[in-house]
Design an enzyme around this catalytic site. Structure first.
Site, PDB file in Angstrom:
ATOM      1  N   LYS A  27       5.466   2.059   5.646  1.00 30.84           N
ATOM      2  CA  LYS A  27       4.371   3.025   5.644  1.00 30.84           C
ATOM      3  C   LYS A  27       3.363   2.604   4.583  1.00 30.84           C
ATOM      4  O   LYS A  27       3.644   2.656   3.390  1.00 30.84           O
ATOM      5  CB  LYS A  27       4.867   4.450   5.355  1.00 30.84           C
ATOM      6  CG  LYS A  27       3.748   5.479   5.473  1.00 30.84           C
ATOM      7  CD  LYS A  27       4.207   6.882   5.145  1.00 30.84           C
ATOM      8  CE  LYS A  27       3.076   7.873   5.411  1.00 30.84           C
ATOM      9  NZ  LYS A  27       1.818   7.533   4.698  1.00 30.84           N
ATOM     10  N   ASP A  29      -0.068   2.765   2.313  1.00 33.74           N
ATOM     11  CA  ASP A  29      -0.745   3.857   1.616  1.00 33.74           C
ATOM     12  C   ASP A  29      -2.202   3.471   1.396  1.00 33.74           C
ATOM     13  O   ASP A  29      -2.557   2.870   0.389  1.00 33.74           O
ATOM     14  CB  ASP A  29      -0.046   4.117   0.271  1.00 33.74           C
ATOM     15  CG  ASP A  29      -0.502   5.411  -0.374  1.00 33.74           C
ATOM     16  OD1 ASP A  29      -1.217   6.184   0.291  1.00 33.74           O
ATOM     17  OD2 ASP A  29      -0.143   5.656  -1.539  1.00 33.74           O
ATOM     18  N   GLU A 169       6.284   4.030  -0.277  1.00 33.52           N
ATOM     19  CA  GLU A 169       6.093   5.442   0.081  1.00 33.52           C
ATOM     20  C   GLU A 169       7.068   5.897   1.151  1.00 33.52           C
ATOM     21  O   GLU A 169       7.483   7.056   1.173  1.00 33.52           O
ATOM     22  CB  GLU A 169       4.660   5.667   0.560  1.00 33.52           C
ATOM     23  CG  GLU A 169       4.333   7.132   0.795  1.00 33.52           C
ATOM     24  CD  GLU A 169       2.915   7.359   1.267  1.00 33.52           C
ATOM     25  OE1 GLU A 169       2.553   8.509   1.536  1.00 33.52           O
ATOM     26  OE2 GLU A 169       2.168   6.386   1.375  1.00 33.52           O
TER      27      GLU A 169
END
Length: 313
Positions: A27, A29, A169
């Site tokens: 993921k 960011d 994250e």
């Protein structure tokens, strides 16, 4: 070729899904972007539909050099830290903050989907097929600002554990057999190590001792179409970022809170809810307040991420 495609958004889930139909990615960011290429012209469109082509000149240049007649790439623009992890704060600084005039020439795009290619709309194809075509489209890239978001062949739970140990994250899970659908349809899932969401800044508590003069930002989330108070955040500022934020808030001062549930706060300075703070937090209290919150940065005012919507609280 469509002028604008509403992005597919990931649903938040507490655990990774299980099964052969799920693929996993890091993921990232940063800022979600769609890169439109058409007959040598490139447009970089944000999730909110704004044209930020001039703010990402390196990505725009490199997209033009791909040599594609027409395409729409879906991806995330990031700035990497020394560990190779995406750093949202660094991207914000590169862009000059809210309303800034600087350009993220050091940003790179991690592309993870291909929606259109050389006259053909690919959204009805399975995700696995679209990824294969994306890999082919990027194979001859002569420059380094556009890369493929790697599909990790691993057990979801093990991959999440590793991502969290590395300080990332979280991870994204995608159903390999699914077409591309705009909105949160459940084809994509996000599983986070630390929760991070966007909250409207509805005010602040001044402090002479705190960095930037901000003791605490007061935050709001959406519930049933209105803002409700969800607590505050008093960490994550530097003297520079806190001072700049205080100046921005001074222009938005109003006489009453924009959210319900704030109670009586004699020291609070209320502002119009035009700024969206990205906030890390560990959990929620039983009465719907953030626990262990830390300020990460401001989402761009002209293209703020969705303010978090509370459900079931």
């Amino acid at each position: 070729m469509p002028d604008l495609v509403e992005p597919c958004l990931a649903q938040l889930q507490s655990k990774p899904p299980v099964g052969d139909d799920w693929s996993f990615e890091v993921k990232w960011d940063g800022y979600r972007l769609a890169v439109h290429i058409e007959r040598g012209r490139v447009r970089i469109i944000t999730r909110g539909g704004h044209d930020w082509t001039t703010r990402f000149p390196t990505i725009a240049h490199d997209a033009r050099e791909l040599g594609l007649d027409s395409a729409i790439l879906d991806g995330e623009a990031v700035v990497l830290d020394e560990r190779g992890a995406s750093d949202f704060g660094a991207l914000q600084r590169a862009l000059g903050g809210r309303g800034g005039k600087r350009f993220a020439s050091e940003a790179r795009l991690y592309a993870f989907d291909l929606l259109y290619l050389n006259g053909h709309d690919l959204r009805s194809l399975p995700q696995a097929d679209r990824r294969d075509m994306l890999a082919d489209a990027l194979a001859s890239q002569p420059h380094g600002s556009i890369g493929m978001s790697e599909d990790i062949d691993a057990d979801g739970a093990a991959f999440l554990k590793l991502a969290c140990e590395m300080g990332l994250e979280g991870i994204i899970a995608k159903r390999r057999s699914a077409p591309y659908r705009s909105g949160r349809g459940g084809e994509w899932l996000k599983i986070k190590c630390v929760q991070s969401e966007g909250f409207a800044i509805i005010g602040y508590e001044p402090s002479r001792a705190a960095l930037g003069g901000i003791g605490r930002l007061l935050l709001g989330a959406m519930k049933d179409g209105a803002l409700v108070y969800v607590g505050g955040v008093g960490t994550g500022f530097t003297a520079s970022s806190g001072g700049a934020l205080r100046k921005q808030m001074a222009k938005l001062v109003t006489d009453k809170p924009a959210a319900t549930g704030t109670g009586r706060r004699k020291e609070a300075v209320w502002i119009k809810p035009e700024l969206v703070a990205e906030v890390d937090f560990r959990a929620w209290t039983d009465d719907g307040k953030l626990r262990h919150a830390s300020f990460k940065g401001l989402r761009e005012g002209e293209d703020a991420a969705d303010v978090f919507e509370m459900t079931g609280r």
